[in-house]
Design a protein around this motif. Structure first.
Motif, PDB file in Angstrom:
ATOM      1  N   MET A  77       0.854  -0.983   0.094  1.00 57.82           N
ATOM      2  CA  MET A  77      -0.264   0.251  -0.095  1.00 57.82           C
ATOM      3  C   MET A  77       0.596   0.941   0.183  1.00 57.82           C
ATOM      4  O   MET A  77       1.948   1.607   1.114  1.00 57.82           O
ATOM      5  CB  MET A  77      -0.983   0.308   0.705  1.00 57.82           C
ATOM      6  N   ASN A  78       0.771   1.849  -1.124  1.00 56.91           N
ATOM      7  CA  ASN A  78       1.622   3.084  -0.946  1.00 56.91           C
ATOM      8  C   ASN A  78       0.739   4.396  -0.239  1.00 56.91           C
ATOM      9  O   ASN A  78      -1.020   4.337   0.109  1.00 56.91           O
ATOM     10  CB  ASN A  78       1.168   4.382  -2.321  1.00 56.91           C
ATOM     11  N   HIS A  79       1.571   5.214   0.915  1.00 58.35           N
ATOM     12  CA  HIS A  79       0.785   5.787   2.028  1.00 58.35           C
ATOM     13  C   HIS A  79       1.727   7.854   1.454  1.00 58.35           C
ATOM     14  O   HIS A  79       2.633   8.057   1.065  1.00 58.35           O
ATOM     15  CB  HIS A  79       1.117   6.039   3.268  1.00 58.35           C
ATOM     16  N   LEU A  80       0.421   8.358   0.618  1.00 63.14           N
ATOM     17  CA  LEU A  80       0.617   9.869   1.223  1.00 63.14           C
ATOM     18  C   LEU A  80       0.107  10.859   2.263  1.00 63.14           C
ATOM     19  O   LEU A  80      -1.362  10.536   2.717  1.00 63.14           O
ATOM     20  CB  LEU A  80      -0.673  10.524   0.152  1.00 63.14           C
ATOM     21  N   VAL A  81       1.331  11.153   2.712  1.00 66.97           N
ATOM     22  CA  VAL A  81       1.426  11.824   4.054  1.00 66.97           C
ATOM     23  C   VAL A  81       0.817  13.498   3.472  1.00 66.97           C
ATOM     24  O   VAL A  81       2.262  14.158   3.332  1.00 66.97           O
ATOM     25  CB  VAL A  81       2.053  11.216   5.373  1.00 66.97           C
ATOM     26  N   ILE A  82       0.183  13.800   4.519  1.00 69.36           N
ATOM     27  CA  ILE A  82      -0.457  16.369   4.457  1.00 69.36           C
ATOM     28  C   ILE A  82       0.400  16.218   5.049  1.00 69.36           C
ATOM     29  O   ILE A  82      -0.001  15.913   6.034  1.00 69.36           O
ATOM     30  CB  ILE A  82      -1.389  16.235   4.165  1.00 69.36           C
ATOM     31  N   MET A  83       1.170  16.083   6.191  1.00 70.16           N
ATOM     32  CA  MET A  83       2.056  17.725   6.832  1.00 70.16           C
ATOM     33  C   MET A  83       0.912  18.939   7.009  1.00 70.16           C
ATOM     34  O   MET A  83       1.374  19.417   5.896  1.00 70.16           O
ATOM     35  CB  MET A  83       3.520  17.534   7.025  1.00 70.16           C
ATOM     36  N   ALA A  84       0.565  18.723   8.086  1.00 66.77           N
ATOM     37  CA  ALA A  84      -0.387  19.653   8.301  1.00 66.77           C
ATOM     38  C   ALA A  84      -0.947  20.674   9.592  1.00 66.77           C
ATOM     39  O   ALA A  84      -0.493  19.640  10.860  1.00 66.77           O
ATOM     40  CB  ALA A  84      -1.927  19.475   7.931  1.00 66.77           C
ATOM     41  N   LYS A  85      -1.014  21.568  10.209  1.00 66.11           N
ATOM     42  CA  LYS A  85      -0.997  22.350  11.203  1.00 66.11           C
ATOM     43  C   LYS A  85      -2.540  22.180  11.226  1.00 66.11           C
ATOM     44  O   LYS A  85      -3.612  22.721   9.879  1.00 66.11           O
ATOM     45  CB  LYS A  85      -0.723  23.622  11.172  1.00 66.11           C
ATOM     46  N   ALA A  86      -3.273  22.205  12.183  1.00 60.44           N
ATOM     47  CA  ALA A  86      -4.665  23.130  12.321  1.00 60.44           C
ATOM     48  C   ALA A  86      -4.731  24.297  12.161  1.00 60.44           C
ATOM     49  O   ALA A  86      -4.214  25.462  12.695  1.00 60.44           O
ATOM     50  CB  ALA A  86      -5.059  22.844  13.994  1.00 60.44           C
ATOM     51  N   PRO A  87      -6.075  24.212  11.331  1.00 56.86           N
ATOM     52  CA  PRO A  87      -6.029  25.614  10.257  1.00 56.86           C
ATOM     53  C   PRO A  87      -6.302  26.935  11.378  1.00 56.86           C
ATOM     54  O   PRO A  87      -7.986  27.636  11.294  1.00 56.86           O
ATOM     55  CB  PRO A  87      -6.677  25.988   8.896  1.00 56.86           C
ATOM     56  N   LYS A  88      -5.936  27.663  12.161  1.00 56.50           N
ATOM     57  CA  LYS A  88      -6.074  28.753  13.294  1.00 56.50           C
ATOM     58  C   LYS A  88      -5.410  29.646  12.894  1.00 56.50           C
ATOM     59  O   LYS A  88      -4.307  29.502  12.854  1.00 56.50           O
ATOM     60  CB  LYS A  88      -6.305  27.181  14.468  1.00 56.50           C
ATOM     61  N   ALA A  89      -6.265  30.687  13.030  1.00 56.46           N
ATOM     62  CA  ALA A  89      -6.090  32.411  12.914  1.00 56.46           C
ATOM     63  C   ALA A  89      -4.520  32.564  14.481  1.00 56.46           C
ATOM     64  O   ALA A  89      -4.304  32.286  14.732  1.00 56.46           O
ATOM     65  CB  ALA A  89      -7.100  33.349  13.140  1.00 56.46           C
ATOM     66  N   GLY A  90      -3.249  32.875  13.333  1.00 52.74           N
ATOM     67  CA  GLY A  90      -2.297  33.079  14.122  1.00 52.74           C
ATOM     68  C   GLY A  90      -1.482  31.712  14.708  1.00 52.74           C
ATOM     69  O   GLY A  90      -0.617  32.224  14.848  1.00 52.74           O
ATOM     70  N   SER A  91      -2.154  31.018  14.035  1.00 50.85           N
ATOM     71  CA  SER A  91      -0.635  29.588  14.329  1.00 50.85           C
ATOM     72  C   SER A  91      -0.357  29.252  13.012  1.00 50.85           C
ATOM     73  O   SER A  91       1.004  28.650  12.567  1.00 50.85           O
ATOM     74  CB  SER A  91      -1.154  28.559  15.081  1.00 50.85           C
ATOM     75  N   VAL A  92      -1.014  29.980  11.505  1.00 49.88           N
ATOM     76  CA  VAL A  92      -0.434  29.014  10.209  1.00 49.88           C
ATOM     77  C   VAL A  92      -0.016  30.690   9.050  1.00 49.88           C
ATOM     78  O   VAL A  92      -0.335  31.452  10.111  1.00 49.88           O
ATOM     79  CB  VAL A  92      -1.717  28.518   9.472  1.00 49.88           C
ATOM     80  N   LYS A  93       0.900  30.290   8.319  1.00 47.97           N
ATOM     81  CA  LYS A  93       1.373  31.327   7.909  1.00 47.97           C
ATOM     82  C   LYS A  93       1.834  32.172   8.121  1.00 47.97           C
ATOM     83  O   LYS A  93       1.514  33.328   7.755  1.00 47.97           O
ATOM     84  CB  LYS A  93       0.803  31.537   6.446  1.00 47.97           C
ATOM     85  N   THR A  94       2.403  32.322   9.497  1.00 48.68           N
ATOM     86  CA  THR A  94       3.021  33.257  10.124  1.00 48.68           C
ATOM     87  C   THR A  94       3.525  34.279   9.710  1.00 48.68           C
ATOM     88  O   THR A  94       3.635  35.403   9.600  1.00 48.68           O
ATOM     89  CB  THR A  94       3.412  32.967  12.178  1.00 48.68           C
ATOM     90  N   ARG A  95       4.574  33.588   9.025  1.00 47.36           N
ATOM     91  CA  ARG A  95       5.451  34.889   8.126  1.00 47.36           C
ATOM     92  C   ARG A  95       4.974  35.146   6.931  1.00 47.36           C
ATOM     93  O   ARG A  95       5.648  36.811   6.956  1.00 47.36           O
ATOM     94  CB  ARG A  95       6.598  33.879   7.490  1.00 47.36           C
ATOM     95  N   LEU A  96       3.973  34.668   6.496  1.00 44.05           N
ATOM     96  CA  LEU A  96       3.308  35.669   5.661  1.00 44.05           C
ATOM     97  C   LEU A  96       2.661  36.582   5.485  1.00 44.05           C
ATOM     98  O   LEU A  96       2.115  37.596   5.640  1.00 44.05           O
ATOM     99  CB  LEU A  96       2.905  34.278   4.595  1.00 44.05           C
ATOM    100  N   ALA A  97       1.632  36.056   7.467  1.00 40.18           N
ATOM    101  CA  ALA A  97       0.861  36.917   7.599  1.00 40.18           C
ATOM    102  C   ALA A  97       1.511  38.065   8.169  1.00 40.18           C
ATOM    103  O   ALA A  97       1.149  39.161   7.600  1.00 40.18           O
ATOM    104  CB  ALA A  97       0.271  36.327   9.242  1.00 40.18           C
ATOM    105  N   GLY A  98       2.364  38.320   8.657  1.00 36.85           N
ATOM    106  CA  GLY A  98       3.327  39.353   9.026  1.00 36.85           C
ATOM    107  C   GLY A  98       3.334  40.307   7.599  1.00 36.85           C
ATOM    108  O   GLY A  98       3.865  41.491   7.676  1.00 36.85           O
ATOM    109  N   SER A  99       2.567  39.817   5.985  1.00 29.13           N
ATOM    110  CA  SER A  99       2.930  41.104   4.830  1.00 29.13           C
ATOM    111  C   SER A  99       1.831  41.259   4.938  1.00 29.13           C
ATOM    112  O   SER A  99       1.378  42.101   4.479  1.00 29.13           O
ATOM    113  CB  SER A  99       3.755  40.586   3.716  1.00 29.13           C
ATOM    114  N   ILE A 100       0.396  40.191   4.531  1.00 30.26           N
ATOM    115  CA  ILE A 100      -0.641  40.775   4.152  1.00 30.26           C
ATOM    116  C   ILE A 100      -1.448  40.179   5.102  1.00 30.26           C
ATOM    117  O   ILE A 100      -2.615  40.629   4.969  1.00 30.26           O
ATOM    118  CB  ILE A 100      -0.373  38.847   3.625  1.00 30.26           C
TER     119      ILE A 100
END
Length: 195
Positions: free
Chosen positions: A1-24
């Motif tokens: 069996m092949n396994h695809l794993v998506i590394m993901a954070k809970a999509p909570k404001a302030g905890s995702v894309k923090t570097r990008l959040a400084g600009s947008i």
């Protein structure tokens, strides 16, 4: 069996894309993250050629109702990105494992299938990103799981080179280069191309 794993954070404001959040801004960065995550899951999550997993961070978020049905969940655990990805390679059931993140929009199923196909002949597979990182990493995991993340300098231009150095004795397949969405210029390019 092949396994695809998506590394993901809970999509909570302030905890995702923090570097990008400084600009947008936090709200737009969170929306961007959710859009890419949901698009990736729609496109890749139900493909019968592999079992899809979401490796969730933080571990407590695994119980939240934000994750889709029909996808396996596993906690990422503690440590840096390399430790968390190594844990995925070490702990998933038998078969090849391909790991992707949530920074690359529009990964086609054909690219993931190509990665699994390469693992029929190669020990490892990597999908390079222009910033010196990578958008995909995979292992055949036979005859053993390889430890490939020791001393990797994350979040900089050396991550791919360091990982490849750790795989120097292995046969490694390289996929096409893909852009990620980490900076405001990445974000603007992605928006221009039809968000």
């Amino acid at each position: 069996m092949n396994h695809l794993v998506i590394m993901a954070k809970a999509p909570k404001a302030g905890s995702v894309k923090t570097r990008l959040a400084g600009s947008i801004g936090v709200a737009e960065a969170t929306r961007t993250y959710r859009t890419i995550l949901n698009s990736t899951l729609r496109r890749l999550g139900r493909d019968p050629r592999w079992r899809t997993w979401i490796a969730v961070a933080p571990d407590t978020a695994i119980a939240q109702r934000v994750w889709p049905r029909g996808v396996c969940l596993t906690p990422q655990g503690s440590g840096d990105l390399g430790m968390r990805m190594q844990r995925v390679f070490d702990q998933l059931p038998g078969g090849p494992v391909v790991i992707i993140g949530t920074d690359i929009p529009d990964i086609p199923a054909a690219s993931v299938a190509h990665a699994f196909g390469a693992l029929g002949s190669y020990d490892c597979v990597i999908g390079p990103a222009p910033d010196g990182g990578y958008w995909l990493i995979g292992q055949r995991r036979r005859p053993r799981v390889l430890n490939i993340f020791e001393d990797v300098r994350w979040s900089g231009p050396h991550a791919r080179a360091d990982t490849l150095s750790n795989m120097a004795r292995q046969n490694v397949a390289t996929l096409e280069e893909r852009d990620d969405v980490d900076t405001v210029s990445d974000y603007l390019a992605w928006r221009r191309n039809g968000l």
